[in-house]
Design a protein around this motif. Structure first.
Motif, PDB file in Angstrom:
ATOM      1  N   SER A 179       0.830  -1.211   0.000  1.00 58.34           N
ATOM      2  CA  SER A 179       0.000   0.000   0.000  1.00 58.34           C
ATOM      3  C   SER A 179       0.862   1.258   0.000  1.00 58.34           C
ATOM      4  O   SER A 179       0.523   2.254  -0.651  1.00 58.34           O
ATOM      5  CB  SER A 179      -0.939   0.013   1.205  1.00 58.34           C
ATOM      6  OG  SER A 179      -1.894  -1.023   1.083  1.00 58.34           O
ATOM      7  N   GLU A 180       1.983   1.221   0.712  1.00 53.52           N
ATOM      8  CA  GLU A 180       2.901   2.369   0.701  1.00 53.52           C
ATOM      9  C   GLU A 180       3.495   2.571  -0.683  1.00 53.52           C
ATOM     10  O   GLU A 180       3.578   3.704  -1.176  1.00 53.52           O
ATOM     11  CB  GLU A 180       4.022   2.173   1.724  1.00 53.52           C
ATOM     12  CG  GLU A 180       3.567   2.327   3.151  1.00 53.52           C
ATOM     13  CD  GLU A 180       4.642   2.029   4.164  1.00 53.52           C
ATOM     14  OE1 GLU A 180       4.753   2.809   5.132  1.00 53.52           O
ATOM     15  OE2 GLU A 180       5.381   1.028   4.007  1.00 53.52           O
ATOM     16  N   LEU A 181       3.922   1.482  -1.310  1.00 51.13           N
ATOM     17  CA  LEU A 181       4.471   1.589  -2.667  1.00 51.13           C
ATOM     18  C   LEU A 181       3.424   2.145  -3.625  1.00 51.13           C
ATOM     19  O   LEU A 181       3.705   3.034  -4.432  1.00 51.13           O
ATOM     20  CB  LEU A 181       4.981   0.235  -3.153  1.00 51.13           C
ATOM     21  CG  LEU A 181       6.292  -0.243  -2.531  1.00 51.13           C
ATOM     22  CD1 LEU A 181       6.522  -1.715  -2.825  1.00 51.13           C
ATOM     23  CD2 LEU A 181       7.454   0.599  -3.028  1.00 51.13           C
ATOM     24  N   PHE A 182       2.207   1.636  -3.529  1.00 49.76           N
ATOM     25  CA  PHE A 182       1.125   2.116  -4.378  1.00 49.76           C
ATOM     26  C   PHE A 182       0.910   3.617  -4.189  1.00 49.76           C
ATOM     27  O   PHE A 182       0.879   4.382  -5.157  1.00 49.76           O
ATOM     28  CB  PHE A 182      -0.174   1.354  -4.060  1.00 49.76           C
ATOM     29  CG  PHE A 182      -1.387   1.912  -4.734  1.00 49.76           C
ATOM     30  CD1 PHE A 182      -1.669   1.610  -6.058  1.00 49.76           C
ATOM     31  CD2 PHE A 182      -2.251   2.763  -4.046  1.00 49.76           C
ATOM     32  CE1 PHE A 182      -2.793   2.139  -6.685  1.00 49.76           C
ATOM     33  CE2 PHE A 182      -3.365   3.300  -4.668  1.00 49.76           C
ATOM     34  CZ  PHE A 182      -3.640   2.980  -5.999  1.00 49.76           C
ATOM     35  N   ASP A 205      -9.491   6.258   1.541  1.00 50.63           N
ATOM     36  CA  ASP A 205      -8.237   6.109   2.276  1.00 50.63           C
ATOM     37  C   ASP A 205      -7.035   6.385   1.379  1.00 50.63           C
ATOM     38  O   ASP A 205      -6.072   7.035   1.799  1.00 50.63           O
ATOM     39  CB  ASP A 205      -8.104   4.704   2.869  1.00 50.63           C
ATOM     40  CG  ASP A 205      -9.081   4.444   3.997  1.00 50.63           C
ATOM     41  OD1 ASP A 205      -9.673   5.407   4.520  1.00 50.63           O
ATOM     42  OD2 ASP A 205      -9.244   3.264   4.358  1.00 50.63           O
ATOM     43  N   GLU A 206      -7.074   5.869   0.142  1.00 47.14           N
ATOM     44  CA  GLU A 206      -5.982   6.104  -0.804  1.00 47.14           C
ATOM     45  C   GLU A 206      -5.884   7.591  -1.143  1.00 47.14           C
ATOM     46  O   GLU A 206      -4.787   8.157  -1.145  1.00 47.14           O
ATOM     47  CB  GLU A 206      -6.187   5.291  -2.085  1.00 47.14           C
ATOM     48  CG  GLU A 206      -6.028   3.805  -1.885  1.00 47.14           C
ATOM     49  CD  GLU A 206      -6.527   2.974  -3.058  1.00 47.14           C
ATOM     50  OE1 GLU A 206      -6.158   1.792  -3.117  1.00 47.14           O
ATOM     51  OE2 GLU A 206      -7.288   3.496  -3.919  1.00 47.14           O
ATOM     52  N   GLN A 207      -7.042   8.213  -1.412  1.00 44.25           N
ATOM     53  CA  GLN A 207      -7.051   9.646  -1.721  1.00 44.25           C
ATOM     54  C   GLN A 207      -6.433  10.446  -0.580  1.00 44.25           C
ATOM     55  O   GLN A 207      -5.636  11.345  -0.824  1.00 44.25           O
ATOM     56  CB  GLN A 207      -8.488  10.140  -1.936  1.00 44.25           C
ATOM     57  CG  GLN A 207      -9.019   9.920  -3.319  1.00 44.25           C
ATOM     58  CD  GLN A 207     -10.429  10.473  -3.434  1.00 44.25           C
ATOM     59  OE1 GLN A 207     -11.356   9.944  -2.820  1.00 44.25           O
ATOM     60  NE2 GLN A 207     -10.583  11.505  -4.215  1.00 44.25           N
ATOM     61  N   SER A 208      -6.805  10.126   0.639  1.00 46.89           N
ATOM     62  CA  SER A 208      -6.316  10.858   1.801  1.00 46.89           C
ATOM     63  C   SER A 208      -4.790  10.732   1.937  1.00 46.89           C
ATOM     64  O   SER A 208      -4.096  11.732   2.143  1.00 46.89           O
ATOM     65  CB  SER A 208      -7.012  10.346   3.058  1.00 46.89           C
ATOM     66  OG  SER A 208      -6.531  11.008   4.187  1.00 46.89           O
ATOM     67  N   PRO A 226       0.802   8.811  10.372  1.00 46.73           N
ATOM     68  CA  PRO A 226       0.558   7.598   9.572  1.00 46.73           C
ATOM     69  C   PRO A 226      -0.932   7.442   9.275  1.00 46.73           C
ATOM     70  O   PRO A 226      -1.779   7.894  10.046  1.00 46.73           O
ATOM     71  CB  PRO A 226       1.063   6.469  10.474  1.00 46.73           C
ATOM     72  CG  PRO A 226       2.019   7.121  11.416  1.00 46.73           C
ATOM     73  CD  PRO A 226       1.486   8.513  11.623  1.00 46.73           C
ATOM     74  N   LYS A 227      -1.238   6.824   8.146  1.00 45.77           N
ATOM     75  CA  LYS A 227      -2.626   6.580   7.726  1.00 45.77           C
ATOM     76  C   LYS A 227      -2.810   5.091   7.524  1.00 45.77           C
ATOM     77  O   LYS A 227      -1.845   4.362   7.354  1.00 45.77           O
ATOM     78  CB  LYS A 227      -2.915   7.300   6.410  1.00 45.77           C
ATOM     79  CG  LYS A 227      -2.757   8.794   6.478  1.00 45.77           C
ATOM     80  CD  LYS A 227      -4.025   9.450   6.106  1.00 45.77           C
ATOM     81  CE  LYS A 227      -3.877  10.944   6.287  1.00 45.77           C
ATOM     82  NZ  LYS A 227      -5.086  11.629   6.186  1.00 45.77           N
ATOM     83  N   MET A 228      -4.048   4.667   7.505  1.00 43.38           N
ATOM     84  CA  MET A 228      -4.369   3.277   7.198  1.00 43.38           C
ATOM     85  C   MET A 228      -4.984   3.208   5.805  1.00 43.38           C
ATOM     86  O   MET A 228      -5.893   3.966   5.493  1.00 43.38           O
ATOM     87  CB  MET A 228      -5.361   2.713   8.215  1.00 43.38           C
ATOM     88  CG  MET A 228      -4.796   2.568   9.622  1.00 43.38           C
ATOM     89  SD  MET A 228      -3.375   1.464   9.732  1.00 43.38           S
ATOM     90  CE  MET A 228      -4.152  -0.117   9.506  1.00 43.38           C
ATOM     91  N   VAL A 229      -4.452   2.331   4.983  1.00 43.01           N
ATOM     92  CA  VAL A 229      -4.979   2.079   3.645  1.00 43.01           C
ATOM     93  C   VAL A 229      -5.025   0.570   3.459  1.00 43.01           C
ATOM     94  O   VAL A 229      -4.008  -0.103   3.603  1.00 43.01           O
ATOM     95  CB  VAL A 229      -4.111   2.728   2.539  1.00 43.01           C
ATOM     96  CG1 VAL A 229      -4.566   2.299   1.158  1.00 43.01           C
ATOM     97  CG2 VAL A 229      -4.128   4.244   2.655  1.00 43.01           C
ATOM     98  N   SER A 230      -6.187   0.064   3.158  1.00 44.41           N
ATOM     99  CA  SER A 230      -6.376  -1.384   2.939  1.00 44.41           C
ATOM    100  C   SER A 230      -5.797  -2.201   4.081  1.00 44.41           C
ATOM    101  O   SER A 230      -5.173  -3.237   3.876  1.00 44.41           O
ATOM    102  CB  SER A 230      -5.735  -1.806   1.616  1.00 44.41           C
ATOM    103  OG  SER A 230      -6.297  -1.098   0.544  1.00 44.41           O
ATOM    104  N   GLY A 231      -5.972  -1.720   5.313  1.00 45.99           N
ATOM    105  CA  GLY A 231      -5.502  -2.452   6.487  1.00 45.99           C
ATOM    106  C   GLY A 231      -4.006  -2.339   6.747  1.00 45.99           C
ATOM    107  O   GLY A 231      -3.494  -2.960   7.670  1.00 45.99           O
ATOM    108  N   SER A 232      -3.296  -1.541   5.964  1.00 45.90           N
ATOM    109  CA  SER A 232      -1.852  -1.366   6.139  1.00 45.90           C
ATOM    110  C   SER A 232      -1.552   0.054   6.592  1.00 45.90           C
ATOM    111  O   SER A 232      -2.192   1.006   6.155  1.00 45.90           O
ATOM    112  CB  SER A 232      -1.116  -1.611   4.819  1.00 45.90           C
ATOM    113  OG  SER A 232      -1.294  -2.930   4.386  1.00 45.90           O
TER     114      SER A 232
END
Length: 187
Positions: free
Chosen positions: A81-84, A138-141, A161-167
């Motif tokens: 998710s971080e790479l994305f 979440d991705e947008q944020s 830190p943020k949460m995206v797709s549980g990561s």
């Protein structure tokens, strides 16, 4: 998209579906390049269009692959998710140079562009200016935070830190990586 199919950052995404989606989104961004970057030309500044963005992505790739390999392989490696988020934020980091949004034909003056483009870019990402990418909230944020902070030291200090797709997304780290690659190309 053959040009980026073998890019080491994209290939580092272990989830094959997310890797495929990342490639697809980069392709969508490049297809809409005139809509995203328009014809932003500032003789007083480095090119902030597709060429600059491609250079930043290439520099970021080289930096992570050759200098900071532990971020791709080690204990502290970037998760999928971080790479994305980092890859998509890299391709969108200068979207705010267009001022009001991607349909806006009014560009910021060079002085205003330096100061305001990160904030405008984050707003464009959050306000569905990138609706064609079909990002989750979440991705947008997370991507908006990285875009805003890529050239704003004040905002960088405030990132959490943020949460995206549980990561967990280490937005501060991603913003610093993008900022470094961006600065290398603009110099």
């Amino acid at each position: 998209m053959p040009e980026y199919e073998n890019n080491p950052l994209i290939c580092a995404i272990e989830d094959p579906e997310l890797r495929k989606r990342t490639l697809s989104l980069v392709e969508k961004i490049l297809i809409k390049s005139h809509m995203i970057w328009g014809f932003i030309r500032y003789p007083e500044m480095a090119d902030h269009c597709e060429r600059h963005t491609g250079n930043v992505f290439e520099l970021l790739t080289r930096f992570l692959v050759h200098s900071q390999k532990h971020l791709l392989e080690g204990e502290s490696k970037l998760n999928d998710s971080e790479l994305f988020c980092l890859i998509i934020a890299t391709w969108l980091h200068d979207i705010g140079g267009m001022g009001g949004g991607i349909s806006d034909k009014e560009f910021l003056s060079p002085d205003k562009a330096r100061k305001e483009h990160p904030f405008n870019g984050g707003r464009i990402v959050l306000d569905d200016g990138t609706l064609f990418l079909d990002l989750t909230d979440d991705e947008q944020s997370a991507i908006a935070d990285i875009v805003v902070s890529h050239s704003s030291r004040i905002e960088l200090k405030q990132l959490q830190p943020k949460m995206v797709s549980g990561s967990t997304i280490r937005t501060k780290l991603l913003a610093v990586l993008l900022s470094l690659a961006d600065a290398c190309d603009t110099q």
